[in-house]
Design a protein around this motif. Structure first.
Motif, mmCIF file in Angstrom:
data_model
loop_
_atom_site.group_PDB
_atom_site.id
_atom_site.type_symbol
_atom_site.label_atom_id
_atom_site.label_comp_id
_atom_site.label_asym_id
_atom_site.label_seq_id
_atom_site.Cartn_x
_atom_site.Cartn_y
_atom_site.Cartn_z
ATOM 1 N N ALA A 46 0.831 -1.209 0.000
ATOM 2 C CA ALA A 46 0.000 0.000 0.000
ATOM 3 C C ALA A 46 0.864 1.257 0.000
ATOM 4 N N ILE A 47 1.971 1.225 0.721
ATOM 5 C CA ILE A 47 2.874 2.377 0.724
ATOM 6 C C ILE A 47 3.450 2.593 -0.671
ATOM 7 N N PHE A 48 3.793 1.511 -1.359
ATOM 8 C CA PHE A 48 4.288 1.639 -2.730
ATOM 9 C C PHE A 48 3.225 2.260 -3.634
ATOM 10 N N PHE A 49 1.990 1.810 -3.513
ATOM 11 C CA PHE A 49 0.919 2.354 -4.349
ATOM 12 C C PHE A 49 0.655 3.822 -4.014
ATOM 13 N N LEU A 50 0.732 4.181 -2.735
ATOM 14 C CA LEU A 50 0.574 5.584 -2.357
ATOM 15 C C LEU A 50 1.690 6.424 -2.958
ATOM 16 N N THR A 51 2.894 5.884 -2.975
ATOM 17 C CA THR A 51 4.034 6.597 -3.521
ATOM 18 C C THR A 51 3.834 6.918 -4.999
ATOM 19 N N VAL A 52 3.229 5.997 -5.737
ATOM 20 C CA VAL A 52 3.042 6.211 -7.179
ATOM 21 C C VAL A 52 1.780 6.994 -7.476
ATOM 22 N N TYR A 53 0.659 6.560 -6.950
ATOM 23 C CA TYR A 53 -0.626 7.148 -7.331
ATOM 24 C C TYR A 53 -1.042 8.313 -6.443
ATOM 25 N N GLY A 54 -0.434 8.423 -5.294
ATOM 26 C CA GLY A 54 -0.732 9.540 -4.420
ATOM 27 C C GLY A 54 0.332 10.602 -4.555
ATOM 28 N N ASN A 55 1.270 10.569 -3.627
ATOM 29 C CA ASN A 55 2.313 11.573 -3.565
ATOM 30 C C ASN A 55 3.567 10.881 -3.050
ATOM 31 N N ALA A 56 4.692 11.055 -3.715
ATOM 32 C CA ALA A 56 5.939 10.386 -3.308
ATOM 33 C C ALA A 56 6.358 10.826 -1.903
ATOM 34 N N LYS A 57 6.174 12.101 -1.614
ATOM 35 C CA LYS A 57 6.528 12.605 -0.280
ATOM 36 C C LYS A 57 5.665 11.942 0.784
ATOM 37 N N GLN A 58 4.371 11.822 0.524
ATOM 38 C CA GLN A 58 3.478 11.158 1.464
ATOM 39 C C GLN A 58 3.873 9.687 1.649
ATOM 40 N N GLY A 59 4.269 9.028 0.556
ATOM 41 C CA GLY A 59 4.693 7.633 0.641
ATOM 42 C C GLY A 59 5.896 7.457 1.540
ATOM 43 N N VAL A 60 6.869 8.340 1.418
ATOM 44 C CA VAL A 60 8.064 8.257 2.266
ATOM 45 C C VAL A 60 7.703 8.566 3.718
ATOM 46 N N ILE A 61 6.842 9.542 3.943
ATOM 47 C CA ILE A 61 6.434 9.879 5.311
ATOM 48 C C ILE A 61 5.673 8.722 5.950
ATOM 49 N N TYR A 62 4.726 8.137 5.225
ATOM 50 C CA TYR A 62 4.012 6.981 5.764
ATOM 51 C C TYR A 62 4.968 5.807 5.972
ATOM 52 N N LEU B 240 14.269 0.795 6.176
ATOM 53 C CA LEU B 240 13.913 0.138 4.914
ATOM 54 C C LEU B 240 12.603 0.644 4.311
ATOM 55 N N PHE B 241 11.578 0.886 5.117
ATOM 56 C CA PHE B 241 10.297 1.335 4.560
ATOM 57 C C PHE B 241 10.439 2.650 3.792
ATOM 58 N N PRO B 242 10.973 3.727 4.402
ATOM 59 C CA PRO B 242 11.076 4.972 3.620
ATOM 60 C C PRO B 242 12.125 4.901 2.512
ATOM 61 N N LEU B 243 13.212 4.167 2.731
ATOM 62 C CA LEU B 243 14.241 4.037 1.699
ATOM 63 C C LEU B 243 13.683 3.349 0.463
ATOM 64 N N LEU B 244 12.972 2.247 0.657
ATOM 65 C CA LEU B 244 12.383 1.544 -0.480
ATOM 66 C C LEU B 244 11.294 2.375 -1.145
ATOM 67 N N SER B 245 10.546 3.144 -0.366
ATOM 68 C CA SER B 245 9.529 4.032 -0.951
ATOM 69 C C SER B 245 10.178 5.089 -1.830
ATOM 70 N N TYR B 246 11.271 5.644 -1.362
ATOM 71 C CA TYR B 246 11.993 6.650 -2.146
ATOM 72 C C TYR B 246 12.555 6.041 -3.433
ATOM 73 N N LEU B 247 13.189 4.876 -3.312
ATOM 74 C CA LEU B 247 13.720 4.198 -4.498
ATOM 75 C C LEU B 247 12.598 3.835 -5.473
ATOM 76 N N PHE B 248 11.481 3.379 -4.928
ATOM 77 C CA PHE B 248 10.324 3.010 -5.730
ATOM 78 C C PHE B 248 9.812 4.222 -6.514
ATOM 79 N N ALA B 249 9.739 5.372 -5.852
ATOM 80 C CA ALA B 249 9.265 6.587 -6.523
ATOM 81 C C ALA B 249 10.186 6.958 -7.677
ATOM 82 N N ASN B 250 11.479 6.822 -7.475
ATOM 83 C CA ASN B 250 12.425 7.163 -8.542
ATOM 84 C C ASN B 250 12.388 6.166 -9.687
#
Length: 172
Positions: free
Chosen positions: A43-59, A81-91
């Protein structure tokens, strides 16, 4: 109400992961394999893509800390790992198409990286002594199969929910 929907979804997924493990023990499948639900990370990955990358990293940061406090003895593994992978995922998703199938496939790769990262950290601090090939067959593949089944069911609802959330944030 729209502002609280996403945090409630993440809290529900956080609780669902532990309930899933309690309700469906490994003995149900009559094997020694370990299936780890990573519904929250998906869900965090999906938020990062379809929502907001900043919100994904914060969550990712918030729920990584919460995950460490509740489920592990060591603070920091999931917190990093959670925010790092979210950031990498967004990029990575800036390069690839953002259709549901691609996002789901890259989410599974992210979940695999999370599992390998946790395994390597546990191996480093001598919590586990399982060799890597055993880890792959006993834990990694079953975890990916479980999370793939979850993504088949939840990918489109996640996409719709997080697009609505992003629209709400833009218009607010």
């Amino acid at each position: 109400m729209k502002r609280i929907t996403v945090p409630l979804l993440f809290i529900f997924l956080f609780l669902l992961e532990s309930l899933f493990v309690d309700i469906i023990p490994p003995e149900v499948f009559n094997s020694g394999r370990v299936m780890v639900p990573r519904f929250l990370m998906a869900a965090i990955f999906f938020l990062t893509v379809y929502g907001n990358a900043k919100q994904g990293v914060i969550y990712g940061l918030i729920f990584g800390l919460l995950f460490d406090m509740v489920y592990t003895e060591i603070l920091g593994v999931y917190l990093v790992l959670f925010p790092l992978l979210s950031y990498l995922f967004a990029n990575v998703m800036r390069i690839l198409q953002t259709n549901v199938v691609v996002v789901s496939a890259v989410s599974l790769i992210g979940i695999a990286l999370l599992e390998v990262g946790v395994y390597e950290m546990n191996l480093l601090i001598h919590i586990t002594n399982m060799d890597f090939s055993n880890f792959v067959s006993v834990r990694l593949f079953p975890t990916l199969v479980l999370n793939m089944a979850f993504l088949v069911l939840a990918a489109y609802p996640f996409k719709r929910q997080f697009e609505k959330f992003a629209d709400f944030l833009r218009n607010d």
